[in-house]
Design a protein around this motif. Structure first.
Motif, PDB file in Angstrom:
ATOM      1  N   TYR A  79       0.828  -1.209   0.000  1.00 46.48           N
ATOM      2  CA  TYR A  79       0.000   0.000   0.000  1.00 46.48           C
ATOM      3  C   TYR A  79       0.862   1.260   0.000  1.00 46.48           C
ATOM      4  O   TYR A  79       0.615   2.205  -0.761  1.00 46.48           O
ATOM      5  N   TYR A  80       1.871   1.322   0.868  1.00 45.03           N
ATOM      6  CA  TYR A  80       2.683   2.535   0.955  1.00 45.03           C
ATOM      7  C   TYR A  80       3.619   2.690  -0.239  1.00 45.03           C
ATOM      8  O   TYR A  80       4.142   3.785  -0.469  1.00 45.03           O
ATOM      9  N   TRP A  81       3.806   1.625  -0.972  1.00 40.55           N
ATOM     10  CA  TRP A  81       4.569   1.724  -2.219  1.00 40.55           C
ATOM     11  C   TRP A  81       3.681   2.295  -3.327  1.00 40.55           C
ATOM     12  O   TRP A  81       4.102   3.182  -4.079  1.00 40.55           O
ATOM     13  N   LYS A  82       2.428   1.828  -3.403  1.00 31.67           N
ATOM     14  CA  LYS A  82       1.503   2.270  -4.445  1.00 31.67           C
ATOM     15  C   LYS A  82       0.668   3.477  -4.029  1.00 31.67           C
ATOM     16  O   LYS A  82       0.174   4.213  -4.895  1.00 31.67           O
ATOM     17  N   HIS A  83       0.479   3.655  -2.710  1.00 34.83           N
ATOM     18  CA  HIS A  83      -0.436   4.676  -2.186  1.00 34.83           C
ATOM     19  C   HIS A  83      -1.828   4.531  -2.787  1.00 34.83           C
ATOM     20  O   HIS A  83      -2.505   5.515  -3.091  1.00 34.83           O
ATOM     21  N   GLN A 163      -7.810   4.148   0.173  1.00 33.88           N
ATOM     22  CA  GLN A 163      -6.942   4.531   1.279  1.00 33.88           C
ATOM     23  C   GLN A 163      -7.015   3.486   2.377  1.00 33.88           C
ATOM     24  O   GLN A 163      -8.042   2.842   2.578  1.00 33.88           O
ATOM     25  N   CYS A 164      -5.913   3.367   3.096  1.00 35.88           N
ATOM     26  CA  CYS A 164      -5.867   2.409   4.207  1.00 35.88           C
ATOM     27  C   CYS A 164      -4.738   2.815   5.153  1.00 35.88           C
ATOM     28  O   CYS A 164      -3.812   3.531   4.751  1.00 35.88           O
ATOM     29  N   PHE A 165      -4.815   2.387   6.413  1.00 37.14           N
ATOM     30  CA  PHE A 165      -3.752   2.574   7.404  1.00 37.14           C
ATOM     31  C   PHE A 165      -3.464   4.028   7.756  1.00 37.14           C
ATOM     32  O   PHE A 165      -2.387   4.349   8.241  1.00 37.14           O
ATOM     33  N   GLU A 166      -4.399   4.950   7.496  1.00 33.49           N
ATOM     34  CA  GLU A 166      -4.130   6.340   7.809  1.00 33.49           C
ATOM     35  C   GLU A 166      -5.423   7.106   8.001  1.00 33.49           C
ATOM     36  O   GLU A 166      -6.486   6.678   7.534  1.00 33.49           O
TER      37      GLU A 166
END
Length: 319
Positions: A79-83, A163-166
């Motif tokens: 996820y944080y690589w692709k956002h 979106q996820c984790f934020e």
């Protein structure tokens, strides 16, 4: 500007790139090392331990918790690589739940280990009944159930599409108040109370070792090693969880009292990212805890490594 929304006036500059640079390498590294280390630890505990004891039971539960958690990290790294979250929202919620479930179950298992160590050193005879394997197994099951049930509110936290984790831009003030309340509850029940018992138990253990009068000359070296191991265990615990909880609480307090993004909230958000990255390294550090805290585990690891290289041909000597 509506008072029903917060974090609407833009976002922290380059926070996305900051998260990518911090989270992606951290999650990948912790996944690889944590998976290998905890699978090896479970092999040692379940295959090589001929007789189970209270400490091995707790360490097995802790290793299982860590292993389950590291298996969720590739999703986070992706996820944080692709956002961009392209998977079902329910999976995102489950992964958020898994993070905090692991964190607080780990804290409780570490606290239980400190209590068992205190009982074994300070009350070696009177505390035998409390170190009974079946008794400790029941406590471990109770920890799984308690942390699992206490973390259920996390399952109702939704995320925007993709979106996820934020915390999403435009999150409701009511939502942030709920999250802030959950943070305070988890801070007290999940960290402060266990941290108090963890610290007090090991302080009393060190005190008992320092004041022991049994064979002072012969026992000096062993006491010194035992105290050194306890210091290592305390450092592993203290350097990971306290800073993250403090920064997280300050950050949530900041954004719950402001209606737009400030320089302070951006610094706090980046600090929360950095301290969370440190906290999730715990599955890689726990095997070190086993090694320093348990003599039997050290012996089993050494024997396993020795046997693994036993059949390897020795390098040819020059003549």
């Amino acid at each position: 500007m509506s008072d029903k929304r917060i974090l609407e006036n833009g976002s922290c500059e380059s926070i996305g790139n900051f998260k990518t640079n911090i989270y992606v390498p951290t999650y990948i590294t912790v996944f690889i090392l944590g998976f290998i280390e905890n699978v090896f630890c479970l092999y040692v505990f379940l295959k090589l331990y001929k007789k189970k004891n209270a400490f091995s039971i707790v360490m097995v539960n802790l290793a299982m918790s860590d292993l389950l958690f590291v298996c969720t990290l590739p999703w986070r790294a992706y996820y944080y690589w692709k956002h961009n979250w392209t998977f079902p929202n329910c999976l995102c919620v489950i992964l958020i739940y898994a993070l905090y479930f692991n964190m607080y179950s780990s804290i409780y298992f570490l606290t239980l280990m400190s209590i068992l160590r205190y009982v074994a050193v300070v009350h070696p005879v009177k505390g035998l009944k409390y170190r009974n394997v079946k008794y400790v197994q029941i406590i471990c099951i109770a920890i799984w159930v308690f942390v699992g049930v206490a973390s259920i509110p996390l399952l109702v936290i939704g995320n925007k599409e993709e979106q996820c984790f934020e915390l999403s831009n435009g999150i409701d003030v009511m939502d942030i108040k709920i999250i802030f309340t959950m943070d305070l509850i988890s801070l007290v029940l999940g960290f402060i109370i266990p941290f108090f018992f963890f610290t007090i138990c090991y302080i009393l253990v060190v005190k008992a070792l320092l004041t022991s009068k049994t064979n002072p000359h012969k026992q000096h070296s062993s006491r010194r090693k035992a105290i050194a191991r306890i210091v290592v265990v305390m450092v592993i615990f203290i350097t990971g969880f306290p800073i993250y909880h403090i920064v997280r609480t300050i950050y949530l307090t900041e954004i719950s009292t402001r209606r737009n993004v400030s320089h302070v909230s951006c610094l706090l958000q980046k600090s929360a990212v950095a301290t969370l990255s440190h906290a999730v390294m715990n599955p890689c550090l726990d095997p070190l805890l086993y090694y320093f805290a348990a003599q039997t585990f050290r012996d089993k690891v050494r024997n396993t490594i020795k046997n693994a290289f036993k059949g390897c041909p020795a390098p040819m000597q020059q003549t």
